[in-house]
Design an enzyme around this catalytic site. Structure first.
Site, short mmCIF file in Angstrom:
data_model
loop_
_atom_site.label_atom_id
_atom_site.label_comp_id
_atom_site.label_asym_id
_atom_site.label_seq_id
_atom_site.Cartn_x
_atom_site.Cartn_y
_atom_site.Cartn_z
N ASP A 77 0.87 -1.19 0.00
CA ASP A 77 0.00 0.00 0.00
C ASP A 77 0.90 1.23 0.00
OD1 ASP A 77 -3.03 -0.66 0.63
OD2 ASP A 77 -1.84 -2.06 1.81
N ARG A 101 4.22 3.00 3.05
CA ARG A 101 5.02 2.04 3.83
C ARG A 101 6.51 2.32 3.67
NH1 ARG A 101 0.23 1.31 5.81
NH2 ARG A 101 -1.12 -0.14 4.71
N ARG A 136 -6.87 11.17 1.69
CA ARG A 136 -6.39 10.21 0.68
C ARG A 136 -7.08 10.41 -0.66
NH1 ARG A 136 -7.60 4.72 3.67
NH2 ARG A 136 -6.58 3.80 1.84
N LYS A 146 -9.00 1.61 -6.14
CA LYS A 146 -9.76 1.35 -4.90
C LYS A 146 -10.49 2.62 -4.44
CE LYS A 146 -5.90 2.15 -1.66
NZ LYS A 146 -4.89 1.51 -0.82
N HIS A 147 -11.50 2.50 -3.62
CA HIS A 147 -12.13 1.32 -3.03
C HIS A 147 -13.54 1.20 -3.61
CE1 HIS A 147 -9.37 3.08 -0.01
NE2 HIS A 147 -9.11 1.84 0.36
N HIS A 207 -12.17 -0.45 8.80
CA HIS A 207 -11.10 -1.05 9.60
C HIS A 207 -11.65 -1.44 10.97
CE1 HIS A 207 -8.73 1.28 6.68
NE2 HIS A 207 -7.83 0.34 6.83
N ASP A 239 -10.78 -5.92 -0.32
CA ASP A 239 -9.99 -5.21 0.68
C ASP A 239 -9.61 -6.25 1.74
OD1 ASP A 239 -8.75 -3.14 2.01
OD2 ASP A 239 -10.48 -1.81 2.02
#
Length: 315
Positions: free
Chosen positions: A51, A59, A124, A154-155, A167, A240
Site C-alpha cells: 500500500d 510504507r 487520501r 480502490k475502493h 477497519h 480489501d
C-alpha cells in the site's frame, strides 16, 4: 520458512507492510528470493504488493531507512488541479517500487469525497469532483504502469460517501445506484473503459442498491451484477483486507472467503485465518456450494493478468 509456505500454499501473491520493510537491501533481497521461490514452485510470478498511495498511506516514502521523501496528501495534489503532479507521484512511486522488486501497488485511491464528514479517506482522496478524481487517479495509474507496477483501483464502489470506518467495523453509504453512477462510480467506470486490470472491492454496505447490509466485497449484486455485467469489467477483483473489522466482526474467515468468491471476487486479501479460509473454499467446491467453474474463472483472470505482464517484459 517463506519457501516452505509457498511450496505448501502457492498463493496468488503476498502483501507487505512497514514491519516487513527494513532497508532497501533487505527488501530487494527478500523480494528477489520470494519471486524465485514462486517461479520455481509454480512456474508463474506472484503479485508482490504494497500500500503505497503517497501522503498518509505510505510504507516506504518518508522513512529515513529508504531515503525517499514523503509525498503530500492526495487531497493537496487534487486541490492543485494539475494532473501532471499526480502523474509525477505515480511515476516516482513506481520507480522505487520496481527498483525494490514490487510489481503491484494498492493505489490509486479513486474515492470521490462526497461526504465531508468522512474521516477514512479524507486526505487520501483527490477531492469531491468525480471528473477531477478520475483525471488525477488515472495519472497516478499511468505513472505506476509505465514503471512496470500494476495499479489497483480502490475502493469500489467508493469510500468517499460513507459514514464509519471498515477497519473498525460497519461502514455504509445510503446512495442509490443512480447517485453512485454519476458520482462515486464515475472514476471506476472510466478506469474500466480505459482497460484497468485490477479493482479493489471495499467492505462498504450499499443497502439502497443491494437491499441489505452485505459489504460490497461479499455482494454478488455489487461485484457480479454492477462491476462485471453493468460496467463491463473483465479484470481481477481483489477484496480489501478480510481481517478488517467490517468482515471479521460479522463473518468467520471461511464464510467470508466463500461469500467473496461467490460474489465474483478473484483474490482474497489477508483472511484473518488463512488456513480456515482455504479449507472452507475447498469444502465449498466439494459440496457444490461453489462450482469448479467459478474457481476456474478467477484462476483464468489472474493468469491472463500475469501473462500480459510477462509478455510486456519480454518485449
Amino acid at each position: 520458512k517463506t519457501e516452505e509456505s509457498i511450496r505448501e500454499y502457492p498463493v496468488g501473491g503476498i502483501v507487505y507492510f512497514k514491519q516487513n520493510l527494513r532497508s532497501p537491501d533487505q527488501v530487494k533481497d527478500m523480494l528477489t528470493r520470494t519471486q524465485k521461490y514462486f517461479r520455481d514452485n509454480t512456474g508463474i510470478e506472484a503479485f508482490l504488493a504494497v500500500d503505497e498511495e503517497g501522503g498518509q498511506v505510505s510504507r516506504i516514502s518518508g522513512r529515513e531507512e529508504f531515503g525517499i521523501a514523503s509525498f503530500p496528501d492526495m487531497s493537496e495534489i487534487g486541490a492543485s488541479g494539475e494532473p501532471q503532479k499526480a502523474y509525477e507521484v505515480g511515476d516516482k512511486i513506481g520507480t522505487y517500487l520496481a527498483d525494490l522488486g514490487f510489481n503491484m501497488d494498492f493505489a490509486p485511491d479513486a474515492d470521490v469525497l462526497t461526504n465531508p464528514e468522512n474521516t477514512v479517506v479524507a486526505n487520501r482522496s483527490f477531492g469531491s469532483d468525480p471528473q477531477l478524481v478520475w483525471q488525477m487517479a488515472s495519472q497516478v495509474a499511468t505513472g505506476l504502469e509505465e514503471q512496470g507496477i500494476w495499479p489497483v483501483w480502490k475502493h469500489f464502489p467508493g469510500h468517499g460517501a460513507t459514514a464509519g470506518d471498515t477497519h473498525e467495523g460497519f461502514a455504509y453509504t445510503d446512495q442509490t445506484l443512480e447517485e453512485l453512477w454519476e458520482e462515486e462510480l464515475l472514476p471506476f467506470r472510466n478506469a474500466v473503459e480505459a482497460g484497468a486490470d485490477c479493482v479493489m472491492a471495499a467492505h462498504i454496505a450499499v443497502p439502497a442498491v443491494t437491499g441489505d447490509d452485505t459489504p460490497a466485497s461479499l455482494s454478488e449484486t455489487m461485484i457480479d451484477e454492477i462491476l462485471r455485467q453493468k460496467m463491463g469489467f473483465e479484470g481481477v477483483v481483489v477484496t480489501d483486507a478480510l481481517n478488517m473489522g467490517a468482515i471479521q466482526d460479522h463473518y468467520s474467515s471461511g464464510e467470508a472467503a466463500v461469500k467473496a468468491l461467490k460474489a465474483g471476487a478473484d483474490l482474497l486479501l489477508m483472511p484473518s485465518d488463512f488456513h480456515k479460509a482455504k479449507e472452507a473454499v475447498a469444502a465449498a467446491v466439494e459440496n457444490g456450494e461453489l462450482s469448479q467453474e467459478r474457481i476456474d474463472q478467477s484462476v483464468i483472470r489472474i493468469g491472463i493478468m500475469k501473462l500480459k505482464r510477462q509478455q510486456y517484459e519480454e518485449k
